[in-house]
Design an enzyme around this catalytic site. Structure first.
Site, mmCIF file in Angstrom:
data_model
loop_
_atom_site.group_PDB
_atom_site.id
_atom_site.type_symbol
_atom_site.label_atom_id
_atom_site.label_comp_id
_atom_site.label_asym_id
_atom_site.label_seq_id
_atom_site.Cartn_x
_atom_site.Cartn_y
_atom_site.Cartn_z
ATOM 1 N N ALA A 1 3.219 -0.459 11.436
ATOM 2 C CA ALA A 1 3.051 0.840 12.095
ATOM 3 C C ALA A 1 3.845 1.866 11.304
ATOM 4 O O ALA A 1 4.997 1.625 10.938
ATOM 5 C CB ALA A 1 3.545 0.779 13.537
ATOM 6 N N LYS A 2 3.226 2.980 11.012
ATOM 7 C CA LYS A 2 3.884 4.015 10.200
ATOM 8 C C LYS A 2 4.676 4.908 11.157
ATOM 9 O O LYS A 2 4.201 5.943 11.623
ATOM 10 C CB LYS A 2 2.840 4.798 9.414
ATOM 11 C CG LYS A 2 3.378 5.539 8.204
ATOM 12 C CD LYS A 2 2.238 6.025 7.329
ATOM 13 C CE LYS A 2 2.724 6.905 6.200
ATOM 14 N NZ LYS A 2 3.556 6.184 5.216
ATOM 15 N N THR A 3 5.901 4.472 11.428
ATOM 16 C CA THR A 3 6.735 5.041 12.481
ATOM 17 C C THR A 3 7.790 5.973 11.899
ATOM 18 O O THR A 3 8.469 5.626 10.934
ATOM 19 C CB THR A 3 7.440 3.911 13.258
ATOM 20 O OG1 THR A 3 6.467 2.938 13.653
ATOM 21 C CG2 THR A 3 8.148 4.454 14.471
ATOM 22 N N TYR B 1 11.740 5.395 8.913
ATOM 23 C CA TYR B 1 11.949 5.940 7.578
ATOM 24 C C TYR B 1 13.398 6.340 7.323
ATOM 25 O O TYR B 1 13.730 6.783 6.210
ATOM 26 C CB TYR B 1 10.965 7.083 7.319
ATOM 27 C CG TYR B 1 9.627 6.516 6.875
ATOM 28 C CD1 TYR B 1 9.272 6.486 5.540
ATOM 29 C CD2 TYR B 1 8.755 5.952 7.801
ATOM 30 C CE1 TYR B 1 8.072 5.924 5.129
ATOM 31 C CE2 TYR B 1 7.561 5.383 7.407
ATOM 32 C CZ TYR B 1 7.226 5.376 6.062
ATOM 33 O OH TYR B 1 6.032 4.790 5.666
#
Length: 311
Positions: free
Chosen positions: A162-164, A168
């Protein structure tokens, strides 16, 4: 003047179904995502082609956007068609022929317990001009990277596919550590000590004419540019091993290394820590695949027309 400063003058952002001025696209300081990193996003490129502005692999980015929301029980509240039209209109209103596009969904302002409770899901789409992520020179000459002391979180801890937004922080720490030590970017190892990826890039290794890239079980993001390069490589007759584990030591003996990503595109790696990779320049297979990639996204070929959405 930075791209953001230019956009602030008369730029437009789509926010929760409305087009608002760049400087008015704000959120409350007590929004849930500000405190707990509860947002998901995409990074997408649009290219200026002879056929007009083309968004590359928009449908696949939308797939991942909606998939990223699922582990967080986040309801996007807008259809694919609505987000597509919003994105195209943002590009048109901002008169952008090429651009970096950022769809974002996050838990907004209502309460501030760890549980998002009744917090709304706010959705935005912004776009701005953005050149080569790691610099134009890097595309030709390659970059120096540092193995980070920070490890990539495991999928048993946080969903790695999941690009959460909050995740980052790990990427920021790794990248800034590298830059403080004179390197352009980092390589992050997973908890087992094998190669995972860069802070915002997938990694490919070339050895004896074959390509290797860490598998999804290595705590990597399932990169869309990664998939594109795998396809381009296989179409050119290369064997690609895309489910492997790569040890740290294998990086040092690689013939070639390169990063892929929507921002980084295809960026060669010429040095890892203090070890020169191959001849210390962009390798021939990297150059071939990089050329194939840029020919594709700039529509200098008719290949994979299904990957393009025209504004």
């Amino acid at each position: 003047m930075s791209a953001f400063e230019e956009m602030a003058a008369d730029g437009t952002i789509w926010m929760n179904g409305e087009y608002v001025d760049w400087e008015d696209a704000t959120i409350h300081v007590l929004s849930h995502a500000m405190h707990y990193g509860t947002g998901i996003f995409e990074g997408v490129r649009a290219y200026d082609t002879e056929e007009g502005t083309a968004v590359f692999r928009w449908e696949e980015h939308l797939d991942r956007f909606y998939s990223s929301a699922k582990p967080y029980d986040m309801e996007i509240g807008h259809t694919r068609e609505e987000l597509t039209e919003a994105t195209m209109e943002v590009l048109r209103r901002n008169d952008l022929e090429s651009a970096y596009i950022r769809p974002l969904a996050h838990y907004g302002y209502d309460s501030l317990g760890v549980s998002p409770g009744d917090c709304p899901t706010d959705v935005t789409v912004a776009a701005w001009p953005w050149g080569a992520y790691l610099g134009e020179e890097a595309l030709q000459n390659g970059i120096k990277v540092k193995i980070s002391s920070w490890r990539k979180h495991a999928s048993s801890q946080i969903p790695t596919n999941a690009k959460t937004t909050g995740l980052y922080v790990n990427s920021m720490l790794a990248g800034e550590e590298a830059r403080r030590n004179g390197f352009a970017e980092a390589i992050v190892l997973n908890k087992e000590g094998n190669v995972a990826e860069g802070p915002g890039e997938n990694l490919f290794l070339v050895r004896d004419g074959e390509l290797f890239t860490p598998g999804l079980s290595e705590s990597i993001l399932d990169g869309i540019t990664r998939d594109t390069v795998i396809t381009l490589a296989e179409e050119r007759g290369y064997t690609v091993h895309d489910t492997v584990s790569i040890s740290r030591g294998e990086l040092n003996t690689a013939d070639e290394l390169f990063f892929t990503g929507s921002a980084a595109e295809v960026t060669p790696i010429r040095q890892v820590d203090n070890v020169e990779i191959g001849s210390g320049t962009r390798g021939p297979i990297t150059e071939e695949l990089q050329s194939a990639f840029f020919d594709l996204v700039n529509r200098r070929t008719d290949d994979h027309e299904e990957w393009f959405t025209f504004v």
